[in-house]
Design a protein around this motif. Structure first.
Motif, PDB file in Angstrom:
ATOM      1  N   GLY A  85       0.943  -1.217  -0.054  1.00  0.00           N
ATOM      2  CA  GLY A  85       0.006  -0.164   0.098  1.00  0.00           C
ATOM      3  C   GLY A  85       0.930   1.158  -0.036  1.00  0.00           C
ATOM      4  N   THR A  86       0.264   1.974  -0.637  1.00  0.00           N
ATOM      5  CA  THR A  86       1.266   3.395  -0.904  1.00  0.00           C
ATOM      6  C   THR A  86       0.068   4.636  -1.147  1.00  0.00           C
ATOM      7  OG1 THR A  86       2.677   4.678  -2.107  1.00  0.00           O
ATOM      8  CG2 THR A  86       1.489   3.344  -3.571  1.00  0.00           C
ATOM      9  N   GLY A  87       0.392   5.712  -0.404  1.00  0.00           N
ATOM     10  CA  GLY A  87      -0.412   6.888  -0.480  1.00  0.00           C
ATOM     11  C   GLY A  87      -1.309   7.057   0.691  1.00  0.00           C
ATOM     12  N   ASP A  88      -2.059   8.190   0.640  1.00  0.00           N
ATOM     13  CA  ASP A  88      -3.097   8.314   1.704  1.00  0.00           C
ATOM     14  C   ASP A  88      -4.531   7.784   1.186  1.00  0.00           C
ATOM     15  OD1 ASP A  88      -4.868   9.451   3.297  1.00  0.00           O
ATOM     16  OD2 ASP A  88      -4.149  11.505   3.298  1.00  0.00           O
ATOM     17  N   LEU A  89      -5.050   6.916   2.225  1.00  0.00           N
ATOM     18  CA  LEU A  89      -6.109   6.232   1.841  1.00  0.00           C
ATOM     19  C   LEU A  89      -7.433   7.280   1.542  1.00  0.00           C
ATOM     20  CD1 LEU A  89      -6.492   3.384   4.437  1.00  0.00           C
ATOM     21  CD2 LEU A  89      -5.800   3.215   2.130  1.00  0.00           C
ATOM     22  N   ALA A  90      -7.264   8.359   2.150  1.00  0.00           N
ATOM     23  CA  ALA A  90      -8.616   9.360   1.763  1.00  0.00           C
ATOM     24  C   ALA A  90      -8.400   9.743   0.217  1.00  0.00           C
ATOM     25  CB  ALA A  90      -8.233  10.568   2.537  1.00  0.00           C
ATOM     26  N   ASP A  91      -7.204   9.812  -0.325  1.00  0.00           N
ATOM     27  CA  ASP A  91      -7.126  10.109  -1.655  1.00  0.00           C
ATOM     28  C   ASP A  91      -7.739   8.994  -2.566  1.00  0.00           C
ATOM     29  OD1 ASP A  91      -5.682  12.550  -1.343  1.00  0.00           O
ATOM     30  OD2 ASP A  91      -3.839  11.612  -1.463  1.00  0.00           O
ATOM     31  N   TYR A  92      -7.611   7.776  -2.170  1.00  0.00           N
ATOM     32  CA  TYR A  92      -8.214   6.650  -2.898  1.00  0.00           C
ATOM     33  C   TYR A  92      -9.650   6.891  -2.722  1.00  0.00           C
ATOM     34  CZ  TYR A  92      -3.976   4.083  -3.282  1.00  0.00           C
ATOM     35  OH  TYR A  92      -2.726   3.804  -3.493  1.00  0.00           O
ATOM     36  N   TYR A  93     -10.359   7.047  -1.613  1.00  0.00           N
ATOM     37  CA  TYR A  93     -11.589   7.414  -1.271  1.00  0.00           C
ATOM     38  C   TYR A  93     -12.328   8.336  -2.134  1.00  0.00           C
ATOM     39  CZ  TYR A  93     -16.035   8.622   1.219  1.00  0.00           C
ATOM     40  OH  TYR A  93     -17.105   8.990   1.535  1.00  0.00           O
ATOM     41  N   HIS A  94     -11.679   9.378  -2.057  1.00  0.00           N
ATOM     42  CA  HIS A  94     -12.072  10.692  -2.812  1.00  0.00           C
ATOM     43  C   HIS A  94     -12.149  10.477  -4.258  1.00  0.00           C
ATOM     44  CE1 HIS A  94     -13.033  13.044   0.714  1.00  0.00           C
ATOM     45  NE2 HIS A  94     -11.826  12.918   1.150  1.00  0.00           N
ATOM     46  N   GLN A  95     -11.234   9.474  -4.892  1.00  0.00           N
ATOM     47  CA  GLN A  95     -11.306   9.282  -6.138  1.00  0.00           C
ATOM     48  C   GLN A  95     -12.698   8.721  -6.606  1.00  0.00           C
ATOM     49  OE1 GLN A  95      -8.849  10.054  -8.488  1.00  0.00           O
ATOM     50  NE2 GLN A  95     -10.204   8.818 -10.496  1.00  0.00           N
ATOM     51  N   LEU A  96     -13.269   7.892  -5.763  1.00  0.00           N
ATOM     52  CA  LEU A  96     -14.686   7.222  -6.072  1.00  0.00           C
ATOM     53  C   LEU A  96     -15.904   7.995  -5.422  1.00  0.00           C
ATOM     54  CD1 LEU A  96     -13.319   3.804  -5.930  1.00  0.00           C
ATOM     55  CD2 LEU A  96     -13.770   4.852  -8.021  1.00  0.00           C
TER      56      LEU A  96
END
Length: 398
Positions: A85-96
């Motif tokens: 895993g890499t990056g902020d999980l919030a960024d993944y969430y806000h993508q969708l």
């Protein structure tokens, strides 16, 4: 019924059948009876004949999710031994996450996504390349991937509380390349959590960064029973509907669901459907599908599984980028399988030159003074008048 993979989005004979003509040059309309009284909308509802996702109105709600109400979705973030895993999980969430607003808008508020992220990386036991996404993933491989994600989440949340699951992989896993939908097989043990069967999931791939949140709307649409409107074969994958529906082209300029599909999903009511199930003629004032209220579609039934549909489209809401506006005319065949053209848009302006960012079929909307005819079925649709949010048409069948 054996499940099939539902992948994310990527005819000459039909073209010969359809004719878009200026009013002055149009041939004389075939003789039809006088104006007929309104028929019940149910007389124009078509039965499904594919046993899978199709344009029929008798969707199996044991196999496919009921589209109305709030769908509670658990979002899981997964990584792999070969792709941490890499990056902020919030960024993944806000993508969708914007998909919730897109679906609420498309459904006139009748369908909502309640997204709950599990804010931790879940470590799957296999390398990302082992699941087969790059080699034509099978149903069994896909179910294994979903099962492992759910099992990894079990110590931290009760997955059985949710209607469906979104599985989001780390950006470090290019092998998880595309975004298929998981639909359970009722004839197998499947995935059971706390005594409840997990029936639906979307497993996103790296293509989510190309398509944006619309990919969640598209794939969730499959769990409701909607088919793919793009072509599975050939050189032009978008030859059937162009960019007129998110189930055809996710990034299309006018991705609002077609009025027919909104009716199928219960997003518009029977009273908003003008049905011509047999020979006759009637005038219909169509309210733009992007706006609330009014009559949304005129349906001219032509056979057991076939109909022509006319609807009004405007460059507002989700269709703000529409390349043309006016009356969209298309043929529906509920016996045609997903990916083979169950819906085919008629091009009202086949000689127009599309501007940058548009295709020829994106310019398909008909305008006042134009008409559509299909001599084989005796169908004729005349575009009479246009106002800000409405189009008045006359539909006839000989």
């Amino acid at each position: 019924m054996r499940p099939r993979m539902l992948a994310g989005a990527l005819a000459p004979a039909f073209a010969a059948l359809l004719a878009a003509t200026p009013a002055a040059a149009a041939p004389a309309a075939p003789a039809v009876p006088a104006t007929v009284a309104a028929a019940p909308a149910a007389a124009c509802a078509l039965p499904g004949r594919t046993g899978w996702t199709d344009e029929g109105h008798d969707t199996d709600r044991a196999q496919f999710q009921q589209p109305l109400g709030t769908k509670h979705v658990l979002m899981l973030f997964v990584d792999f031994p070969d792709a941490p895993g890499t990056g902020d999980l919030a960024d993944y969430y806000h993508q969708l996450a914007p998909a919730a607003d897109l679906l609420r808008q498309a459904s006139n508020g009748r369908t909502r996504l309640g997204l709950t992220p599990l804010n931790r990386w879940l470590h799957l036991p296999q390398d990302s390349a082992s699941y087969g996404f790059q080699r034509g993933i099978t149903f069994e491989q896909h179910e294994l991937y979903v099962r492992q994600a759910v099992e990894a989440a079990a110590p931290y949340t009760d997955v059985s509380r949710y209607d469906m699951v979104y599985v989001v992989p780390t950006k470090a896993a290019p092998a998880i390349s595309f975004s298929p939908t998981y639909l359970y097989d009722p004839h197998t043990p499947g995935i059971v959590v706390n005594g409840k069967r997990l029936k639906w999931a979307v497993t996103f791939g790296q293509d989510m960064y190309h398509w944006g949140p619309g990919v969640a709307v598209h794939e969730t649409g499959h769990t409701f029973g909607l088919p793919d409107l793009y072509a599975f074969t050939g050189n032009d994958y978008h030859r059937f509907v162009g960019g007129w529906d998110v189930m055809g082209l996710i990034s299309g300029p006018a991705p609002q669901h077609l009025g027919w599909e909104s009716w199928k999903l219960g997003w518009i009511d029977d009273r908003q459907v003008a049905c011509l199930p047999a020979a006759g003629r009637r005038a219909v004032r169509l309210q733009a599908v992007e706006r609330p209220g009014g009559t949304k579609i005129a349906v001219i039934r032509t056979g057991e599984t076939t109909a022509y549909v006319a609807e009004s489209r405007r460059a507002v809401g989700g269709d703000a980028g529409a390349c043309s506006t006016g009356v969209l005319v298309y043929r529906v065949d509920s016996a045609v399988p997903t990916g083979e053209g169950p819906v085919r848009v008629a091009n009202g302006n086949p000689d127009a030159t599309p501007p940058a960012g548009c295709t020829a079929l994106d310019l398909a909307a008909f305008h006042p003074g134009q008409s559509f005819t299909d001599p084989a079925t005796g169908v004729r649709i005349e575009i009479d008048r246009r106002d800000r949010d409405t189009d008045t048409i006359t539909v006839a069948r000989g």
